[in-house]
Write an enzyme that holds these catalytic residues in place. Structure first.
Site, short mmCIF file in Angstrom:
data_model
loop_
_atom_site.label_atom_id
_atom_site.label_comp_id
_atom_site.label_asym_id
_atom_site.label_seq_id
_atom_site.Cartn_x
_atom_site.Cartn_y
_atom_site.Cartn_z
N ILE B 65 6.52 4.97 8.15
CA ILE B 65 6.98 5.97 7.16
C ILE B 65 7.85 5.30 6.09
CG2 ILE B 65 6.83 8.08 8.54
CD1 ILE B 65 9.79 7.60 9.33
N PRO B 66 7.28 4.41 5.27
CA PRO B 66 8.10 3.79 4.22
C PRO B 66 8.70 4.87 3.31
CG PRO B 66 5.76 3.39 3.85
CD PRO B 66 5.89 3.99 5.21
N HIS B 67 9.98 4.72 3.01
CA HIS B 67 10.63 5.71 2.14
C HIS B 67 11.80 5.09 1.42
CE1 HIS B 67 12.56 6.00 6.11
NE2 HIS B 67 13.68 6.16 5.44
N ALA B 68 12.20 5.73 0.33
CA ALA B 68 13.35 5.23 -0.44
C ALA B 68 13.87 6.32 -1.34
CB ALA B 68 12.92 4.03 -1.28
#
Lengths: 539, 148
Positions: B65-68
């Protein structure tokens, strides 16, 4: 006009100073409820005692005003505002879910107490009062209602201090007292309606009472349903204003509007205020609103209690002293028997039943408000108003020692109390090397939850805990020394885990940034050196 | 937060081509750029990689779940990519990652960002849901797993 305003401001100043000091004296030194101190302060500086003494050219500070209310209308208006604030915050603080969970037992106990107390209170008025001929007489109605309302504040404080608040008796008392307040206020609406008709010269037939009761209950039900349904939507929209202060202030504005509306509908103003409070109590911002309302209440509510004290006419009371004592004793019996007896039938033994009866004894703000409305409308005279205050004072002083004593000994419940299903709950725990680190993480987590639109409030207790809430989602965060834990429903577990993970990632970044910081001892040395450099310059 | 308003066929790819972590993240980002949801590709890529550097967002069972948080988006945006063969995303359980759900949220806005992530993660908690996603041929198949 300017003269009246000057008087009002002086009066308010004196009331605040005296009521606050005496409230402090009662709570800290005498270990009695603060409210009693404020009430007594009002009695002393009011128009029947010190207030009547002329102060040079100014004249008496609290001159006796003709009519049912012995103080000026302006002062009474400010006191009414205090009562609206009081009932609005009572509504806000009502724990509806607990109330609903224990409503079965509590309604039996609460209803028993209300019915027995009302009958005893109005009955004794019929027997001993020469002008009262039936329990439908306004005076009998008011005396009966005065008998019904329990003050939850005193009992809750004692149960909290002796750690009995979650015992079967404790929760039953709390839930029954909520019900009691609701029934008393509904009863007050009916009594106000019936009295208004009777005092206007008409008489109310039983069918007429039915209409008044229906109107009162109808207004209640309608406002409650609309309030509880609308409040979450309203707060959701108001959150867009991005100011909790504005939200709290608007909610109080709504309380005032509904208070006015309920008066227009022929009910008492406090009913609207209480309903508004109850409606907002179920929203996620209730703690934020309560906090702000309480801050304002600290200024206005003592004025209400003090003004109530000022209305005690000692001369009138002295003529009914015997009746007052009898009335107080009956008010005691009303709750001990009315609440205790039904408790025996819902699983409590004799000991438990006595505890519940004793817990329901204290009378407080609702009693005062009922008596105040009765006096203002002319339904009861200053003598019976004095009796109401006397009952409240005696019950509030006698109940605490009785309650503490009654809770000594074994269980008062015949069966084991069913605990709520906890298999659906999950607790996620993190351990840190020190308390400071755990607390630092706790703060970061709190910020994280706020950024997600949650509201936090501190929960009083031996372990530091916080309630984290947004609409239907509720978590409890606790810190035991170096451990930090969050309890949530299993369905929200993933969210809590992710929140904790994100906070830890932030923490990692913070730790890394610390590592790259200049040596703290070097920074300290630089600070010291600069300090002496400054001194040298000054020399 | 409605998953429905955020996930549309335009931001779903069932055939990711890259074989590296940075490649997959870049490919996912291209979906959002093409859908005109992201303005500054360079800045967002840097923010996402920075987050990966702190701790990998490859969680378990092939899900990442890549997030930023970034200034380059006005509202929460998300996209989904599938790579059946899987790639090394430095996942916490050491397995190869096959399902990628990327979310970007604005820095200063209060909003249910982590909550959205949690909701999506909850849907793909079951093995059946993950298998359905891996078997998906079209964007619509993917949306069906989320009940859309």
């Amino acid at each position: 006009m300017a003269h009246e305003m000057m008087f009002l401001v002086l009066q308010l100043g004196v009331i605040l100073v005296v009521a606050k000091l005496n409230g402090w004296f009662f709570s800290r030194i005498l270990r009695q409820p603060k409210v009693l101190g404020e009430l007594v302060a009002g009695m002393i500086v009011g128009p029947y005692v010190l207030g009547a003494i002329p102060l040079g050219s100014l004249g008496p500070l609290f001159p006796l005003v003709d009519g049912p209310i012995p103080v000026s209308p302006e002062l009474y208006g400010i006191a009414t505002l205090g009562s609206i604030l009081l009932l609005f915050s009572s509504g806000l603080e009502t724990d509806l879910p607990t109330f609903i969970r224990f409503s079965g037992k509590a309604s039996v106990v609460g209803l028993g107490g209300v019915v027995v107390s009302f009958l005893l209170g109005s009955g004794i008025a019929v027997i001993f009062h020469p002008t009262v001929h039936s329990i439908m007489d306004p005076e009998a109605l008011f005396l009966g209602t005065i008998c019904t309302a329990t003050s939850i504040g005193i009992t809750a404080r004692i149960l909290g201090e002796t750690k009995k608040i979650s015992s079967p008796e404790g929760v039953t008392i709390l839930a029954a007292a909520v019900l009691d307040d609701v029934i008393s206020i509904v009863l007050l609406s009916i009594v106000v309606g019936v009295s208004a008709v009777e005092m206007g010269g008409g008489s109310v037939a039983w069918s007429g009472i039915g209409v008044v009761a229906l109107k009162a209950v109808g207004f209640w039900a309608l406002c409650m349903v609309v309030g509880i349904l609308a409040a979450p939507h309203l707060t959701k929209r108001m959150k867009k204003l991005e100011s909790l202060g504005v939200l709290a202030e608007i909610s109080f504005g709504i309380a005032l509007l509904l208070a006015g509306l309920s008066e227009m509908a022929g009910l008492a103003m406090i009913i609207g205020a209480y309903i508004t409070g109850l409606s907002f109590s179920q929203t996620d911002v209730s703690a934020e609103i309560t906090e702000r309302i309480k801050a304002v209440g600290e200024y206005f509510i003592p004025i209400f209690f003090a003004v109530m004290g000022m209305m005690v006419d000692f001369k009138a009371v002295s003529t009914v002293l015997g009746f007052g004592i009898l009335f107080s004793i009956l008010a005691f019996i009303g709750k001990l028997v009315g609440c205790g007896l039904p408790a025996l039938f819902v699983g409590f033994n004799l000991r438990g039943a006595f505890r519940i009866g004793a817990g329901m004894l204290p009378r407080g703000e609702v009693t005062l408000i009922v008596a105040g409305i009765g006096l203002a409308s002319g339904a009861i005279g200053p003598d019976m108003f004095g009796v109401a205050i006397m009952t409240m004072l005696l019950a509030s002083v006698a109940a605490p020692p009785l309650l503490v004593q009654s809770f000594k000994g074994g269980s008062g419940y015949r069966k084991k109390l069913q605990t709520p299903d906890e298999s659906d709950m999950v607790t996620i725990e993190l351990s840190f090397p020190s308390e400071r680190a755990a607390d630092f993480l706790r703060r970061s987590l709190a910020d994280g939850f706020r950024a997600e639109g949650f509201f936090l409030r501190t929960i009083e207790g031996s372990v530091r805990s916080w309630q984290i809430r947004k609409e239907e989602m509720i978590f409890v965060m606790r810190r035991h020394g170096e451990k930090l834990e969050i309890t949530s429903k299993r369905s929200n577990e993933a969210f809590v885990r992710l929140m904790m993970l994100e906070t830890l990632v932030d923490f990692q970044e913070f730790v890394d940034s610390l590592k790259s910081m200049e040596q703290p001892e070097m920074m300290g040395a630089a600070l010291l050196m600069n300090m002496f450099a400054q001194q040298a310059d000054e020399d | 937060m409605k998953i429905k308003n955020i996930l549309t066929p335009a931001v779903i790819s069932t055939e990711l081509k890259s074989t590296t972590k940075e490649g997959v993240i870049g490919e996912l980002l291209d979906l959002l750029v093409a859908a005109k949801l992201v303005t500054d590709r360079q800045e967002v890529l840097a923010a996402l990689m920075e987050r990966e550097k702190k701790m990998s967002t490859g969680i378990q069972h092939g899900v990442a779940i890549p997030h930023a948080k970034t200034k380059a988006v006005k509202n929460l945006v998300a996209c989904i990519g599938i790579k059946r063969e899987g790639i090394d995303f430095e996942a916490l359980d050491g397995e190869l990652s096959q399902i990628f759900i990327m979310t970007l949220s604005p820095i200063d806005r209060v909003g249910p960002h982590v909550q959205f992530l949690a909701e999506v993660s909850t849907v793909i908690k079951t093995k059946e849901a993950r298998q359905q996603l891996l078997a998906a041929k079209t964007a619509q198949d993917v949306l069906a797993v989320f009940g859309l």
